[in-house]
Write a protein that holds these residues in place. Structure first.
Motif, PDB file in Angstrom:
ATOM      1  N   LEU A   1      58.475  30.376   8.629  1.00 44.67           N
ATOM      2  CA  LEU A   1      57.717  29.380   8.180  1.00 44.67           C
ATOM      3  C   LEU A   1      58.202  29.139   6.610  1.00 44.67           C
ATOM      4  CD1 LEU A   1      54.359  28.744  10.207  1.00 44.67           C
ATOM      5  CD2 LEU A   1      56.708  27.531  10.441  1.00 44.67           C
ATOM      6  N   ALA A   2      57.993  30.434   5.739  1.00 38.13           N
ATOM      7  CA  ALA A   2      58.404  30.528   4.432  1.00 38.13           C
ATOM      8  C   ALA A   2      59.724  29.904   4.016  1.00 38.13           C
ATOM      9  CB  ALA A   2      57.841  31.637   3.878  1.00 38.13           C
ATOM     10  N   GLY A   3      60.666  30.143   5.092  1.00 39.85           N
ATOM     11  CA  GLY A   3      61.779  29.789   4.559  1.00 39.85           C
ATOM     12  C   GLY A   3      62.312  28.511   5.360  1.00 39.85           C
ATOM     13  N   ASP A   4      61.213  27.736   6.034  1.00 40.55           N
ATOM     14  CA  ASP A   4      61.751  26.552   6.662  1.00 40.55           C
ATOM     15  C   ASP A   4      61.683  25.302   5.460  1.00 40.55           C
ATOM     16  OD1 ASP A   4      61.469  24.363   8.233  1.00 40.55           O
ATOM     17  OD2 ASP A   4      61.056  25.391  10.069  1.00 40.55           O
ATOM     18  N   ASN A   5      62.974  24.890   5.357  1.00 39.66           N
ATOM     19  CA  ASN A   5      62.890  23.679   4.385  1.00 39.66           C
ATOM     20  C   ASN A   5      62.298  22.591   5.005  1.00 39.66           C
ATOM     21  OD1 ASN A   5      64.318  25.271   2.286  1.00 39.66           O
ATOM     22  ND2 ASN A   5      66.168  24.597   3.096  1.00 39.66           N
ATOM     23  N   GLY A   6      62.179  22.344   6.310  1.00 42.68           N
ATOM     24  CA  GLY A   6      61.768  21.221   6.951  1.00 42.68           C
ATOM     25  C   GLY A   6      60.252  21.195   6.713  1.00 42.68           C
ATOM     26  N   LEU A   7      59.547  22.493   7.061  1.00 36.86           N
ATOM     27  CA  LEU A   7      58.027  22.454   6.681  1.00 36.86           C
ATOM     28  C   LEU A   7      57.741  21.996   5.229  1.00 36.86           C
ATOM     29  CD1 LEU A   7      55.054  23.092   7.633  1.00 36.86           C
ATOM     30  CD2 LEU A   7      55.780  25.498   7.251  1.00 36.86           C
ATOM     31  N   ALA A   8      58.445  22.634   4.032  1.00 39.96           N
ATOM     32  CA  ALA A   8      58.151  22.342   2.847  1.00 39.96           C
ATOM     33  C   ALA A   8      58.183  20.814   2.625  1.00 39.96           C
ATOM     34  CB  ALA A   8      59.279  23.124   2.092  1.00 39.96           C
ATOM     35  N   ASP A   9      59.342  20.325   3.354  1.00 43.01           N
ATOM     36  CA  ASP A   9      59.239  18.810   2.940  1.00 43.01           C
ATOM     37  C   ASP A   9      58.069  18.082   3.824  1.00 43.01           C
ATOM     38  OD1 ASP A   9      61.057  16.277   2.351  1.00 43.01           O
ATOM     39  OD2 ASP A   9      61.068  15.958   4.532  1.00 43.01           O
ATOM     40  N   ALA A  10      57.611  18.519   4.947  1.00 40.93           N
ATOM     41  CA  ALA A  10      56.800  18.056   5.518  1.00 40.93           C
ATOM     42  C   ALA A  10      55.301  18.093   4.797  1.00 40.93           C
ATOM     43  CB  ALA A  10      56.509  18.549   7.019  1.00 40.93           C
ATOM     44  N   LEU A  11      55.169  19.190   4.179  1.00 40.85           N
ATOM     45  CA  LEU A  11      53.833  19.161   3.511  1.00 40.85           C
ATOM     46  C   LEU A  11      53.887  18.617   2.096  1.00 40.85           C
ATOM     47  CD1 LEU A  11      53.592  23.232   3.439  1.00 40.85           C
ATOM     48  CD2 LEU A  11      52.264  21.664   4.754  1.00 40.85           C
ATOM     49  N   ALA A  12      55.212  18.379   1.571  1.00 36.69           N
ATOM     50  CA  ALA A  12      55.404  17.478   0.106  1.00 36.69           C
ATOM     51  C   ALA A  12      54.945  16.040   0.682  1.00 36.69           C
ATOM     52  CB  ALA A  12      56.721  17.724  -0.200  1.00 36.69           C
ATOM     53  N   ARG A  13      55.291  15.805   1.820  1.00 36.15           N
ATOM     54  CA  ARG A  13      54.934  14.432   2.215  1.00 36.15           C
ATOM     55  C   ARG A  13      53.428  14.257   2.911  1.00 36.15           C
ATOM     56  NH1 ARG A  13      58.015  13.029   6.288  1.00 36.15           N
ATOM     57  NH2 ARG A  13      59.089  15.109   6.611  1.00 36.15           N
ATOM     58  N   GLN A  14      52.886  15.508   3.208  1.00 36.42           N
ATOM     59  CA  GLN A  14      51.628  15.448   3.923  1.00 36.42           C
ATOM     60  C   GLN A  14      51.975  14.968   5.330  1.00 36.42           C
ATOM     61  OE1 GLN A  14      48.255  13.918   1.502  1.00 36.42           O
ATOM     62  NE2 GLN A  14      49.190  14.714  -0.248  1.00 36.42           N
ATOM     63  N   ASP A  15      53.046  14.899   5.759  1.00 38.07           N
ATOM     64  CA  ASP A  15      53.240  14.722   7.256  1.00 38.07           C
ATOM     65  C   ASP A  15      52.814  15.530   8.214  1.00 38.07           C
ATOM     66  OD1 ASP A  15      54.511  13.720   9.553  1.00 38.07           O
ATOM     67  OD2 ASP A  15      56.434  13.084   8.733  1.00 38.07           O
ATOM     68  N   ALA A  16      51.630  15.312   8.733  1.00 37.33           N
ATOM     69  CA  ALA A  16      50.966  16.226   9.587  1.00 37.33           C
ATOM     70  C   ALA A  16      51.642  16.408  10.884  1.00 37.33           C
ATOM     71  CB  ALA A  16      49.449  15.765  10.171  1.00 37.33           C
ATOM     72  N   VAL A  17      52.278  15.074  11.459  1.00 36.45           N
ATOM     73  CA  VAL A  17      53.066  15.201  12.923  1.00 36.45           C
ATOM     74  C   VAL A  17      54.263  16.037  12.495  1.00 36.45           C
ATOM     75  CG1 VAL A  17      54.482  13.797  14.370  1.00 36.45           C
ATOM     76  CG2 VAL A  17      52.357  13.113  13.450  1.00 36.45           C
ATOM     77  N   ALA A  18      55.115  15.939  11.676  1.00 35.61           N
ATOM     78  CA  ALA A  18      56.067  16.612  11.477  1.00 35.61           C
ATOM     79  C   ALA A  18      55.972  18.210  11.224  1.00 35.61           C
ATOM     80  CB  ALA A  18      57.031  16.516   9.949  1.00 35.61           C
ATOM     81  N   SER A  19      54.948  18.631  10.486  1.00 36.18           N
ATOM     82  CA  SER A  19      54.261  19.830  10.370  1.00 36.18           C
ATOM     83  C   SER A  19      53.914  20.544  11.580  1.00 36.18           C
ATOM     84  CB  SER A  19      53.157  19.721   9.045  1.00 36.18           C
ATOM     85  OG  SER A  19      52.052  19.480   9.573  1.00 36.18           O
ATOM     86  N   GLN A  20      53.262  19.798  12.414  1.00 37.31           N
ATOM     87  CA  GLN A  20      52.576  20.547  13.446  1.00 37.31           C
ATOM     88  C   GLN A  20      53.952  20.497  14.753  1.00 37.31           C
ATOM     89  OE1 GLN A  20      49.383  21.170  13.824  1.00 37.31           O
ATOM     90  NE2 GLN A  20      49.749  20.861  11.652  1.00 37.31           N
ATOM     91  N   ARG A  21      54.805  19.682  14.437  1.00 35.27           N
ATOM     92  CA  ARG A  21      55.693  20.071  15.395  1.00 35.27           C
ATOM     93  C   ARG A  21      56.674  21.249  15.008  1.00 35.27           C
ATOM     94  NH1 ARG A  21      58.371  14.106  15.313  1.00 35.27           N
ATOM     95  NH2 ARG A  21      57.185  13.146  17.197  1.00 35.27           N
ATOM     96  N   ILE A  22      56.764  21.550  13.783  1.00 32.23           N
ATOM     97  CA  ILE A  22      57.410  22.757  13.117  1.00 32.23           C
ATOM     98  C   ILE A  22      56.670  23.996  13.639  1.00 32.23           C
ATOM     99  CG2 ILE A  22      58.241  24.172  11.117  1.00 32.23           C
ATOM    100  CD1 ILE A  22      58.770  21.218   9.961  1.00 32.23           C
TER     101      ILE A  22
END
Length: 326
Positions: free
Chosen positions: A297-318
């Motif tokens: 997860l630390a190397g997942d750019n998608g999670l970093a982007d989801a956290l930056a956008r506070q996108d809970a749906v995207a982060s939960q999928r990841i």
């Protein structure tokens, strides 16, 4: 990767018939240490002071080292004097306060003699049970002064405060991360820090990962105690048994913040008679797998982007993909 795993030594008194079928009474400290040494992957133990240090500290450290284990640190226990029930550093009797402070200093000396540089203090007796029982300002001043004095006793020894909302007192003075950080700021000693216990944070109403991060910002995270529970008391269940996702988030956060200490299992197999060796090995296996997931997860750019956008749906999928493969 975090690779040091420590444990609560008293856990290894659980199910004594499995290890000592002819034992009468409780196992001794070294018997529990010998049993702990059979756990695959365990590197460290923490000893309680003065309970586990009745002999010469250097000799105890040597004997534990001969088992292939290191001493991560000592943890204070204020049970030797029945008067401590009314408080250790906040006891209304100045002589009892002095006894608690001096006992802690002796514990720090013992830790240093053993080659350890960590003393954990849990001031569970410092609190109250009734309205109008404490002069809050006076008790707070005594608490801070006691913490400052023991920290200054040996500036090269890290002193970590483990907070807990209650037990044995109905209300603990140092009940959560914020209150503990306030005491540390007032004490002002650079070798002070905080221990986060996962179950304590849950029933303090905290998000463990957030508590750990705030501690890292304002002080130092010196200890991480892993366990689990239902958020109403200190259940001491196996790691990830109830709050797997919150445990993963805590591990992810402390990795981001650079924590490099031992991960300590503060679980209670003795409460339900579990085999403590199997229980500890299960904890280690769980945490190793969660650390692998946290690394991904630390190397997942998608999670970093989801956290930056506070996108809970995207982060939960990841996180679901990482945990569940789907």
């Amino acid at each position: 990767m975090l690779s040091r795993f420590a444990t609560r030594l008293n856990s290894f008194a659980s199910a004594p018939h499995l290890q000592w079928p002819d034992l009468s009474g409780k196992p001794g400290m070294m018997q529990m240490a010998e049993r702990a040494a059979t756990v695959r992957g365990l590197t460290d133990v923490d000893l309680n002071f003065p309970d586990h240090v009745s002999g010469e500290p250097v000799d105890i450290a040597r004997r534990i080292g001969d088992l292939g284990l290191s001493i991560n640190g000592l943890a204070m226990r204020y049970y030797t004097n029945p008067a401590f029930k009314r408080g250790a550093f906040t006891n209304p009797d100045a002589a009892v306060r002095r006894e608690a402070i001096d006992l802690t200093k002796r514990g720090i000396d013992a830790a240093r003699a053993m080659g350890a540089a960590l003393m954990t203090i849990w001031l569970g007796q410092d609190g109250f049970d009734y309205n109008f029982q404490l002069d809050y300002g006076q008790a707070w001043d005594w608490e801070v002064a006691g913490i400052r004095e023991v920290a200054e006793h040996d500036p090269d020894c890290r002193v970590s405060i483990e907070y807990k909302p209650d037990e044995p007192r109905a209300q603990s003075l140092l009940r959560d991360a914020a209150t503990t950080l306030l005491a540390i700021v007032e004490a002002g000693s650079p070798n002070l820090g905080v221990t986060v216990d996962f179950a304590h944070a849950l029933y303090a109403g905290e998000q463990p990962a957030l508590a750990a991060h705030l501690i890292n910002r304002r002080s130092r995270l010196l200890g991480v105690h892993l366990n689990d529970g239902y958020g109403k008391r200190d259940d001491g269940l196996m790691v990830g048994a109830v709050h797997l996702r919150s445990t993963l988030e805590l591990l992810h956060q402390i990795r981001r913040d650079g924590f490099d200490g031992a991960l300590y299992f503060d679980t209670f197999p003795d409460m339900s008679g579990l085999d403590p060796v199997a229980e500890c090995e299960a904890n280690i296996a769980t945490v190793r797998r969660l650390l692998e997931i946290a690394d991904g997860l630390a190397g997942d750019n998608g999670l970093a982007d989801a956290l930056a956008r506070q996108d809970a749906v995207a982060s939960q999928r990841i996180v679901n993909r990482a945990l569940l493969g789907a």
